[in-house]
Design a protein around this motif. Sequence first.
Motif, PDB file in Angstrom:
ATOM      1  N   PHE A   7       0.704  -1.362   0.049  1.00 42.72           N
ATOM      2  CA  PHE A   7       0.028   0.040  -0.039  1.00 42.72           C
ATOM      3  C   PHE A   7       1.006   1.116   0.097  1.00 42.72           C
ATOM      4  N   ASN A   8       1.954   1.282   0.849  1.00 43.60           N
ATOM      5  CA  ASN A   8       2.711   2.363   0.748  1.00 43.60           C
ATOM      6  C   ASN A   8       3.620   2.413  -0.385  1.00 43.60           C
ATOM      7  N   VAL A   9       4.090   1.539  -1.194  1.00 43.53           N
ATOM      8  CA  VAL A   9       4.697   1.744  -2.268  1.00 43.53           C
ATOM      9  C   VAL A   9       3.854   2.189  -3.403  1.00 43.53           C
ATOM     10  N   PHE A  10       2.620   1.534  -3.640  1.00 44.61           N
ATOM     11  CA  PHE A  10       1.918   1.696  -4.849  1.00 44.61           C
ATOM     12  C   PHE A  10       0.833   2.868  -4.617  1.00 44.61           C
ATOM     13  N   VAL A  11       0.201   2.810  -3.552  1.00 45.75           N
ATOM     14  CA  VAL A  11      -0.876   3.942  -3.284  1.00 45.75           C
ATOM     15  C   VAL A  11      -0.424   5.256  -2.702  1.00 45.75           C
ATOM     16  N   THR A  12       0.280   5.335  -1.536  1.00 49.55           N
ATOM     17  CA  THR A  12       0.701   6.339  -1.001  1.00 49.55           C
ATOM     18  C   THR A  12       1.554   7.145  -1.684  1.00 49.55           C
ATOM     19  N   HIS A  13       2.511   6.624  -2.569  1.00 49.42           N
ATOM     20  CA  HIS A  13       3.289   7.094  -3.284  1.00 49.42           C
ATOM     21  C   HIS A  13       2.573   7.864  -4.342  1.00 49.42           C
ATOM     22  N   LYS A  14       1.546   7.276  -4.833  1.00 49.28           N
ATOM     23  CA  LYS A  14       0.925   8.314  -6.166  1.00 49.28           C
ATOM     24  C   LYS A  14       0.259   9.723  -5.541  1.00 49.28           C
ATOM     25  N   PHE A  15      -0.211   9.465  -4.285  1.00 47.92           N
ATOM     26  CA  PHE A  15      -0.882  10.809  -3.500  1.00 47.92           C
ATOM     27  C   PHE A  15       0.336  11.673  -3.056  1.00 47.92           C
ATOM     28  N   MET A  16       1.480  10.991  -2.564  1.00 55.84           N
ATOM     29  CA  MET A  16       2.406  11.870  -1.972  1.00 55.84           C
ATOM     30  C   MET A  16       3.845  11.594  -2.727  1.00 55.84           C
ATOM     31  N   GLY A  17       3.781  11.728  -4.093  1.00 55.03           N
ATOM     32  CA  GLY A  17       4.806  11.496  -4.959  1.00 55.03           C
ATOM     33  C   GLY A  17       5.692  12.700  -4.916  1.00 55.03           C
ATOM     34  N   VAL A  18       6.437  12.889  -6.012  1.00 56.27           N
ATOM     35  CA  VAL A  18       7.379  13.911  -6.368  1.00 56.27           C
ATOM     36  C   VAL A  18       6.751  15.209  -6.495  1.00 56.27           C
ATOM     37  N   ALA A  19       5.343  15.191  -7.296  1.00 54.05           N
ATOM     38  CA  ALA A  19       4.664  16.839  -7.140  1.00 54.05           C
ATOM     39  C   ALA A  19       4.222  17.109  -5.757  1.00 54.05           C
ATOM     40  N   TRP A  20       3.830  16.058  -5.018  1.00 52.06           N
ATOM     41  CA  TRP A  20       3.268  16.537  -3.537  1.00 52.06           C
ATOM     42  C   TRP A  20       4.614  17.060  -2.806  1.00 52.06           C
ATOM     43  N   GLU A  21       5.601  16.379  -3.024  1.00 55.61           N
ATOM     44  CA  GLU A  21       6.822  16.616  -2.189  1.00 55.61           C
ATOM     45  C   GLU A  21       7.432  18.051  -2.593  1.00 55.61           C
ATOM     46  N   ARG A  22       7.306  18.378  -4.117  1.00 49.53           N
ATOM     47  CA  ARG A  22       7.728  19.654  -4.597  1.00 49.53           C
ATOM     48  C   ARG A  22       6.723  20.650  -3.969  1.00 49.53           C
ATOM     49  N   LYS A  23       5.308  20.516  -3.977  1.00 52.16           N
ATOM     50  CA  LYS A  23       4.448  21.591  -3.507  1.00 52.16           C
ATOM     51  C   LYS A  23       4.727  21.697  -2.123  1.00 52.16           C
ATOM     52  N   GLN A  24       5.006  20.725  -1.190  1.00 56.42           N
ATOM     53  CA  GLN A  24       5.102  20.783   0.216  1.00 56.42           C
ATOM     54  C   GLN A  24       6.657  21.657   0.437  1.00 56.42           C
ATOM     55  N   ARG A  25       7.605  21.296  -0.345  1.00 53.97           N
ATOM     56  CA  ARG A  25       8.767  22.267  -0.365  1.00 53.97           C
ATOM     57  C   ARG A  25       8.507  23.794  -0.495  1.00 53.97           C
ATOM     58  N   GLU A  26       7.685  24.102  -1.671  1.00 54.14           N
ATOM     59  CA  GLU A  26       7.145  25.278  -2.202  1.00 54.14           C
ATOM     60  C   GLU A  26       6.854  25.989  -0.854  1.00 54.14           C
ATOM     61  N   LYS A  27       5.753  25.458  -0.307  1.00 53.81           N
ATOM     62  CA  LYS A  27       4.960  26.020   0.844  1.00 53.81           C
ATOM     63  C   LYS A  27       6.047  26.319   1.994  1.00 53.81           C
ATOM     64  N   LEU A  28       6.622  25.411   2.192  1.00 41.63           N
ATOM     65  CA  LEU A  28       7.793  25.846   3.419  1.00 41.63           C
ATOM     66  C   LEU A  28       8.838  26.861   2.981  1.00 41.63           C
ATOM     67  N   VAL A  29       9.007  26.828   1.734  1.00 40.78           N
ATOM     68  CA  VAL A  29      10.145  27.843   1.280  1.00 40.78           C
ATOM     69  C   VAL A  29       9.429  29.349   1.528  1.00 40.78           C
ATOM     70  N   ALA A  30       7.979  29.309   1.082  1.00 41.99           N
ATOM     71  CA  ALA A  30       7.190  30.659   1.096  1.00 41.99           C
ATOM     72  C   ALA A  30       6.938  30.809   2.649  1.00 41.99           C
ATOM     73  N   LYS A  31       6.846  29.989   3.534  1.00 34.80           N
ATOM     74  CA  LYS A  31       6.476  30.435   4.659  1.00 34.80           C
ATOM     75  C   LYS A  31       7.858  31.060   5.002  1.00 34.80           C
ATOM     76  N   GLN A  32       8.922  30.343   4.934  1.00 33.23           N
ATOM     77  CA  GLN A  32      10.278  30.801   5.573  1.00 33.23           C
ATOM     78  C   GLN A  32      10.428  32.191   4.968  1.00 33.23           C
ATOM     79  N   LYS A  33      10.120  32.276   3.587  1.00 36.52           N
ATOM     80  CA  LYS A  33      10.436  33.738   3.172  1.00 36.52           C
ATOM     81  C   LYS A  33       9.623  34.718   3.647  1.00 36.52           C
ATOM     82  N   ALA A  34       8.354  34.625   4.313  1.00 35.94           N
ATOM     83  CA  ALA A  34       7.285  35.463   4.743  1.00 35.94           C
ATOM     84  C   ALA A  34       7.860  35.804   6.192  1.00 35.94           C
TER      85      ALA A  34
END
Length: 129
Positions: free
Chosen positions: A78-105
């Motif tokens: 489940f972790n490899v096939f399902v969770t990765h689809k929802f929390m894959g590279v695109a999700w990581e990128r969005k989370q990283r951008e949110k954190l960077v925006a918070k830090q800049k603010a």
Amino acid sequence: MFSKNTQKSDVAIEQHELLENAQKRIKQKKRLFSHFVVFLIGSVFIVLINKIFKQWEAYDWYIWAISFWGFLFVMHAFNVFVTHKFMGVAWERKQREKLVAKQKAKIAEIQKEIESDFPLSNFNKKKED
């Protein structure tokens, strides 16, 4: 001249990220396959141990052991096939951008506080005197 190198480096960085992501997924799937093979061999081994020692013990404990291990394997899959689809590279990128925006603010907020507490015009006037 410099813009061409920048574009190439951006493309190279993006390709490098894609390659790292592909390698990460391959490792995840390889570990899952290895887990499956070990699960099958281990289950056979557990059943054989139960058959050998059944003379001394009447309780079929191996069913619980294999069921628990099977549950862990299903969670791994489940972790490899399902969770990765929802929390894959695109999700990581969005989370990283949110954190960077918070830090800049936060940095901008701290800079405003510093500028209001210690204005540069007063500092320059004190130096001139």
